[in-house]
Design a protein around this motif. Structure first.
Motif, PDB file in Angstrom:
ATOM      1  N   TRP A 229     105.192  50.780  99.464  1.00 44.27           N
ATOM      2  CA  TRP A 229     104.942  49.812 100.945  1.00 44.27           C
ATOM      3  C   TRP A 229     105.701  48.765 100.630  1.00 44.27           C
ATOM      4  CZ3 TRP A 229     103.175  45.157  98.836  1.00 44.27           C
ATOM      5  CH2 TRP A 229     103.253  44.693  97.503  1.00 44.27           C
ATOM      6  N   TYR A 277      97.355  43.724  97.652  1.00 42.37           N
ATOM      7  CA  TYR A 277      97.671  44.312  99.282  1.00 42.37           C
ATOM      8  C   TYR A 277      96.795  45.832  99.756  1.00 42.37           C
ATOM      9  CZ  TYR A 277     101.067  40.879  99.046  1.00 42.37           C
ATOM     10  OH  TYR A 277     101.577  39.696  98.573  1.00 42.37           O
ATOM     11  N   THR A 279      97.689  48.578 102.435  1.00 42.16           N
ATOM     12  CA  THR A 279      98.863  48.559 104.032  1.00 42.16           C
ATOM     13  C   THR A 279      97.247  50.210 103.971  1.00 42.16           C
ATOM     14  OG1 THR A 279     100.961  48.668 102.088  1.00 42.16           O
ATOM     15  CG2 THR A 279     101.132  49.489 103.962  1.00 42.16           C
ATOM     16  N   PRO A 288     104.359  52.540 106.922  1.00 42.93           N
ATOM     17  CA  PRO A 288     103.758  51.590 107.306  1.00 42.93           C
ATOM     18  C   PRO A 288     103.591  51.404 108.102  1.00 42.93           C
ATOM     19  CG  PRO A 288     105.907  51.554 106.102  1.00 42.93           C
ATOM     20  CD  PRO A 288     105.822  52.508 106.455  1.00 42.93           C
ATOM     21  N   THR A 291     100.715  45.679 106.445  1.00 35.04           N
ATOM     22  CA  THR A 291      99.983  45.816 104.958  1.00 35.04           C
ATOM     23  C   THR A 291      99.693  44.467 104.720  1.00 35.04           C
ATOM     24  OG1 THR A 291     101.591  46.978 103.752  1.00 35.04           O
ATOM     25  CG2 THR A 291     100.830  45.159 102.602  1.00 35.04           C
TER      26      THR A 291
END
Length: 451
Positions: A229, A277, A279, A288, A291
């Protein structure tokens, strides 16, 4: 403005660890307990009937199923089948709702009318308190799903067609079971340590989040890829965060697409806590997409609405938040809605019965916690005004939200203040134009003139 508060929907006689809502019935199922410790706190699964009364959503206890010395920590629901994680085992329960027969009157005839509530049943027996329905629960299977010294099943999921059940726990092994036979088809070590969460995606791919800083995508027992991530966030070390939760969600206006959502929490507690966080990933390529930080309170659980529009987050300090899935921005937040860690959450289904329960609200989220309470979080319906510049497809982008049922007119504070400022600026500009040239004196013998 007064702080937002969450309504208490139900209070159980034991700590609550999990909650699920039936997709086709106005029914919530929540479970928990005090475990095997001889503290006098019972263990059970409670069936709650949801209904609108006086314009408010309420819950009433239909049935209490006793689980003896086992507290239910995790739960998956497939129509009328419950897969309950209790200690080191997974217990498969089937329930049915039956309309009670009318009670016999004194003259032998059967009276028609409301059914009286039963009093408390003896300890160890099921309790049913309902005026219209009875819940019948039967146990179908029980299989051991964890073999570590401190054995505990921590996650359980059905696949889309309910032909497969997946479990994970403290020993780090992922186990796949045929359903309904509960024959084990696969078992392998997925993580060095506990498995925190499981998500089932397309083509029976399984995503696992572990306490070993890894989030993995599996096809059977073959590792497809490991997620990263923070690959575009070089200032965050690899071992600073671990994965806490993972869920697949639908994509609005695109039935063929899926998104994967993961939550990352700090591995160590610090005096100045760093943010957690959230994501969003592409559900096929697992790349990804976005985020965003989601606050410094440590996230404990994640839930996604049926349409994939909203994400629900619970924290270890008892707070509850709702984020919009498109931008991951926060729309709703109640600080310390519960007195202690939020253990599970579930959105009201977007079915016919679910829309009736929403009563005009855009979404409703149920949260449960160790404080024995089930609380209701309502997201009122909103109308958005798309901004042409910078807005995405379908008006998704920056927007100004107005209350449902009101148009952008002078009565709205933002529009009214903007119109007042515009009129004041026009008046000032007119005065400047009139006075700017000034008055100039004419030659002697003549009068004054304006130029």
């Amino acid at each position: 403005m007064a702080p937002r508060r969450a309504a208490e929907l139900y209070r159980a006689p034991f700590p609550l660890y999990t909650v699920r809502l039936h997709p086709r019935r106005p029914l919530a199922i929540t479970a928990g307990g005090g475990g095997a410790a001889k503290t006098g706190i019972r263990n059970g699964v409670h069936f709650l009937q949801l209904e609108q009364i006086g314009g408010k959503l309420s819950a009433s206890l239909l049935h209490s199923h006793d689980t003896e010395t086992r507290a239910t920590m995790t739960m998956a629901l497939a129509d009328d089948i419950i897969a309950a994680g209790q200690d080191a085992s997974c217990h498969i329960l089937r329930f049915s709702l039956r309309e009670p027969e009318p009670a016999a009157g004194r003259n032998g005839s059967r009276e028609k009318g409301p059914r009286k509530r039963k009093g408390p049943s003896p300890v160890g027996q099921d309790e049913t308190q309902n005026q219209t329905s009875e819940v019948i629960v039967e146990s179908l299977h029980s299989v051991r799903t964890d073999f570590s010294p401190d054995a505990l099943q921590k996650a359980v999921r059905f696949n889309a067609d309910c032909s497969l059940l997946v479990t994970g726990g403290a020993d780090g092994f992922l186990r796949l079971w045929e359903f309904p036979s509960m024959k084990k088809t696969l078992e392998f070590k997925a993580h060095d340590g506990e498995i925190e969460d499981i998500a089932l995606g397309p083509d029976n791919k399984v995503v696992t989040a572990g306490r070993d800083f890894q989030c993995c995508v599996w096809q059977q027992d073959q590792l497809v890829m490991g997620l990263c991530w923070n690959e575009n966030l070089p200032k965050i070390p690899d071992k600073a965060y671990r994965y806490q939760a993972c869920r697949f969600g639908a994509v609005e206006d695109n039935a063929a697409a899926l998104r994967l959502y993961t939550v990352q929490v700090p591995h160590k507690r610090e005096r100045r806590p760093p943010p957690c966080y959230l994501t969003k990933w592409d559900g096929k390529s697992f790349l990804p997409l976005l985020t965003r930080p989601c606050g410094t309170e440590v996230i404990s659980c994640l839930s996604i609405s049926d349409s994939g529009t909203f994400l629900g987050l619970g924290t270890v300090t008892g707070s509850v938040a709702i984020h919009i899935a498109f931008s991951l921005q926060r729309l709703y937040y109640v600080k310390e809605a519960h007195g202690i860690v939020v253990t599970d959450m579930a959105f009201v289904p977007e079915s016919r019965h679910g829309r009736e329960l929403l009563a005009g609200n855009e979404a409703a989220l149920l949260s449960v916690a160790v404080d024995s309470r089930c609380k209701l979080h309502l997201l009122p319906s909103r109308r958005s005004l798309p901004v042409p510049a910078g807005s995405g497809k379908g008006g998704r982008g920056r927007h100004c939200d107005l209350p449902m049922g009101r148009s952008p007119c002078a009565s709205h504070p933002t529009v009214a203040s903007g119109r007042w400022m515009r009129n004041a600026l026009l008046l000032l500009l007119l005065l400047l134009l009139l006075l700017a040239p000034g008055v100039r004196a004419a030659p002697q013998g003549g009068g004054n003139r304006y130029e």
